[in-house]
Design a protein around this motif. Structure first.
Motif, PDB file in Angstrom:
ATOM      1  N   VAL A  79      50.131  16.559  14.057  1.00  0.00           N
ATOM      2  CA  VAL A  79      50.523  15.162  13.913  1.00  0.00           C
ATOM      3  C   VAL A  79      49.237  14.340  13.889  1.00  0.00           C
ATOM      4  O   VAL A  79      48.392  14.492  14.775  1.00  0.00           O
ATOM      5  N   GLU A  80      49.104  13.471  12.879  1.00  0.00           N
ATOM      6  CA  GLU A  80      47.914  12.625  12.827  1.00  0.00           C
ATOM      7  C   GLU A  80      48.213  11.391  11.988  1.00  0.00           C
ATOM      8  O   GLU A  80      48.732  11.494  10.886  1.00  0.00           O
ATOM      9  N   GLY A  81      47.904  10.218  12.540  1.00  0.00           N
ATOM     10  CA  GLY A  81      48.069   8.994  11.772  1.00  0.00           C
ATOM     11  C   GLY A  81      48.340   7.796  12.648  1.00  0.00           C
ATOM     12  O   GLY A  81      48.319   7.862  13.877  1.00  0.00           O
ATOM     13  N   GLN A  82      48.596   6.693  11.963  1.00  0.00           N
ATOM     14  CA  GLN A  82      48.894   5.430  12.636  1.00  0.00           C
ATOM     15  C   GLN A  82      50.360   5.427  13.061  1.00  0.00           C
ATOM     16  O   GLN A  82      51.246   5.729  12.263  1.00  0.00           O
ATOM     17  N   LEU A  83      50.602   5.099  14.326  1.00  0.00           N
ATOM     18  CA  LEU A  83      51.965   5.083  14.854  1.00  0.00           C
ATOM     19  C   LEU A  83      52.794   3.971  14.214  1.00  0.00           C
ATOM     20  O   LEU A  83      52.280   2.895  13.893  1.00  0.00           O
TER      21      LEU A  83
ATOM     22  N   LYS B 208      57.230   3.244  24.693  1.00  0.00           N
ATOM     23  CA  LYS B 208      57.316   2.125  23.765  1.00  0.00           C
ATOM     24  C   LYS B 208      56.888   0.826  24.446  1.00  0.00           C
ATOM     25  O   LYS B 208      57.206   0.591  25.609  1.00  0.00           O
ATOM     26  N   VAL B 209      56.193  -0.035  23.717  1.00  0.00           N
ATOM     27  CA  VAL B 209      55.845  -1.362  24.225  1.00  0.00           C
ATOM     28  C   VAL B 209      57.067  -2.262  24.156  1.00  0.00           C
ATOM     29  O   VAL B 209      57.383  -2.971  25.097  1.00  0.00           O
ATOM     30  N   ASP B 210      57.773  -2.233  23.032  1.00  0.00           N
ATOM     31  CA  ASP B 210      58.967  -3.064  22.857  1.00  0.00           C
ATOM     32  C   ASP B 210      60.143  -2.137  22.578  1.00  0.00           C
ATOM     33  O   ASP B 210      60.307  -1.644  21.459  1.00  0.00           O
ATOM     34  N   ILE B 211      60.974  -1.914  23.606  1.00  0.00           N
ATOM     35  CA  ILE B 211      62.077  -0.956  23.470  1.00  0.00           C
ATOM     36  C   ILE B 211      63.192  -1.468  22.555  1.00  0.00           C
ATOM     37  O   ILE B 211      64.040  -0.708  22.123  1.00  0.00           O
ATOM     38  N   ARG B 212      63.171  -2.760  22.244  1.00  0.00           N
ATOM     39  CA  ARG B 212      64.203  -3.316  21.366  1.00  0.00           C
ATOM     40  C   ARG B 212      63.962  -2.974  19.899  1.00  0.00           C
ATOM     41  O   ARG B 212      64.870  -3.022  19.096  1.00  0.00           O
ATOM     42  N   LEU B 213      62.719  -2.636  19.549  1.00  0.00           N
ATOM     43  CA  LEU B 213      62.408  -2.307  18.167  1.00  0.00           C
ATOM     44  C   LEU B 213      62.642  -0.824  17.917  1.00  0.00           C
ATOM     45  O   LEU B 213      62.212   0.025  18.693  1.00  0.00           O
TER      46      LEU B 213
ATOM     47  N   LEU C 162      57.852   8.219  12.960  1.00  0.00           N
ATOM     48  CA  LEU C 162      56.820   8.362  13.978  1.00  0.00           C
ATOM     49  C   LEU C 162      55.521   7.708  13.509  1.00  0.00           C
ATOM     50  O   LEU C 162      54.881   6.961  14.245  1.00  0.00           O
ATOM     51  N   LEU C 163      55.148   7.973  12.253  1.00  0.00           N
ATOM     52  CA  LEU C 163      53.881   7.484  11.707  1.00  0.00           C
ATOM     53  C   LEU C 163      54.127   6.564  10.517  1.00  0.00           C
ATOM     54  O   LEU C 163      55.100   6.736   9.779  1.00  0.00           O
ATOM     55  N   VAL C 164      53.223   5.622  10.325  1.00  0.00           N
ATOM     56  CA  VAL C 164      53.357   4.650   9.246  1.00  0.00           C
ATOM     57  C   VAL C 164      53.443   5.342   7.889  1.00  0.00           C
ATOM     58  O   VAL C 164      54.265   4.976   7.049  1.00  0.00           O
ATOM     59  N   HIS C 165      52.622   6.366   7.650  1.00  0.00           N
ATOM     60  CA  HIS C 165      52.615   7.005   6.324  1.00  0.00           C
ATOM     61  C   HIS C 165      53.914   7.756   6.012  1.00  0.00           C
ATOM     62  O   HIS C 165      54.140   8.148   4.876  1.00  0.00           O
TER      63      HIS C 165
ATOM     64  N   ASP D 127      44.234  19.534  21.340  1.00  0.00           N
ATOM     65  CA  ASP D 127      43.497  18.405  20.787  1.00  0.00           C
ATOM     66  C   ASP D 127      44.463  17.225  20.784  1.00  0.00           C
ATOM     67  O   ASP D 127      45.414  17.196  20.001  1.00  0.00           O
ATOM     68  N   PHE D 128      44.244  16.282  21.685  1.00  0.00           N
ATOM     69  CA  PHE D 128      45.128  15.125  21.823  1.00  0.00           C
ATOM     70  C   PHE D 128      44.286  13.864  21.876  1.00  0.00           C
ATOM     71  O   PHE D 128      43.347  13.775  22.664  1.00  0.00           O
ATOM     72  N   GLN D 129      44.609  12.916  21.017  1.00  0.00           N
ATOM     73  CA  GLN D 129      43.926  11.629  21.047  1.00  0.00           C
ATOM     74  C   GLN D 129      44.944  10.541  20.754  1.00  0.00           C
ATOM     75  O   GLN D 129      45.716  10.635  19.795  1.00  0.00           O
ATOM     76  N   LEU D 130      44.937   9.524  21.590  1.00  0.00           N
ATOM     77  CA  LEU D 130      45.844   8.389  21.435  1.00  0.00           C
ATOM     78  C   LEU D 130      45.048   7.131  21.723  1.00  0.00           C
ATOM     79  O   LEU D 130      44.445   6.998  22.787  1.00  0.00           O
ATOM     80  N   GLY D 131      45.032   6.217  20.776  1.00  0.00           N
ATOM     81  CA  GLY D 131      44.324   4.962  20.979  1.00  0.00           C
ATOM     82  C   GLY D 131      44.350   4.110  19.728  1.00  0.00           C
ATOM     83  O   GLY D 131      44.406   4.620  18.607  1.00  0.00           O
ATOM     84  N   ARG D 132      44.353   2.796  19.936  1.00  0.00           N
ATOM     85  CA  ARG D 132      44.334   1.821  18.828  1.00  0.00           C
ATOM     86  C   ARG D 132      45.424   2.089  17.792  1.00  0.00           C
ATOM     87  O   ARG D 132      45.196   1.998  16.596  1.00  0.00           O
ATOM     88  N   GLY D 133      46.581   2.496  18.275  1.00  0.00           N
ATOM     89  CA  GLY D 133      47.707   2.724  17.380  1.00  0.00           C
ATOM     90  C   GLY D 133      47.645   4.023  16.610  1.00  0.00           C
ATOM     91  O   GLY D 133      48.471   4.272  15.750  1.00  0.00           O
ATOM     92  N   GLU D 134      46.678   4.863  16.898  1.00  0.00           N
ATOM     93  CA  GLU D 134      46.510   6.140  16.200  1.00  0.00           C
ATOM     94  C   GLU D 134      46.861   7.294  17.141  1.00  0.00           C
ATOM     95  O   GLU D 134      46.580   7.236  18.333  1.00  0.00           O
TER      96      GLU D 134
END
Length: 151
Positions: A39-43, A71-76, A81-84, A20-27
């Motif tokens: 693993v589940e949550g906002q990146l 990564k979109v911005d490798i400098r950051l 892994l997740l916001v929470h 079960d893999f889902q990636l989209g809209r930062g989740e």
């Protein structure tokens, strides 16, 4: 580092059809179908959806789901892994006024009492004593103040 890698060990007999893999809209959600996600949550940071993917391969001698997030911005940096998993940012500014209307927090004594009662509910559920657990939850909820815009 341009990528973040996540390794999720697979149980014996599990394969790609079970993932079960889902990636989209930062989740992100990773796990096995029919089970709670591992693993589940906002990146923590943005990823390139087109360049991110998963595969099944060996990792440290264990068949695993290997998720590669580009990564979109490798400098950051990625502190988490997740916001929470990170520090609590507090209420969203647009919700601060709404939360203030609910009043202050309960006292520590009240918190401890409620936590103990919830522990009792959990024990009842573990023993499949669902009716008793429901009665206890109903009793707990009866004493709660009304919340929301209509309160």
């Amino acid at each position: 580092n341009e990528e973040v890698r996540i390794y999720v060990p697979l149980p014996e007999g599990a394969g790609a059809r079970d993932v079960d893999f889902q990636l989209g809209r930062g989740e992100l959600r990773v796990g096995l179908k029919g089970r709670l996600p591992v693993v589940e949550g906002q990146l923590w940071r943005a990823v390139d959806l087109e360049e991110s993917d998963w595969t099944i391969d060996d990792h440290d001698g264990q068949r695993s789901i290997i998720v590669t997030l580009s990564k979109v911005d490798i400098r950051l940096g990625w502190d988490h892994l997740l916001v929470h998993e990170g520090p609590d940012p507090g209420p969203h500014p647009r919700r601060a006024e709404e939360l203030a209307a609910y009043g202050g927090p309960m006292s520590n004594k009240e918190d401890i009492k409620v936590v103990r009662q919830l522990d009792q509910v959990e024990e009842l559920l573990k023993q499949n004593r669902v009716d008793e657990a429901e009665q206890m939850v109903d009793m707990l909820c009866r004493n709660l103040p009304e919340f929301g815009p209509d309160a």
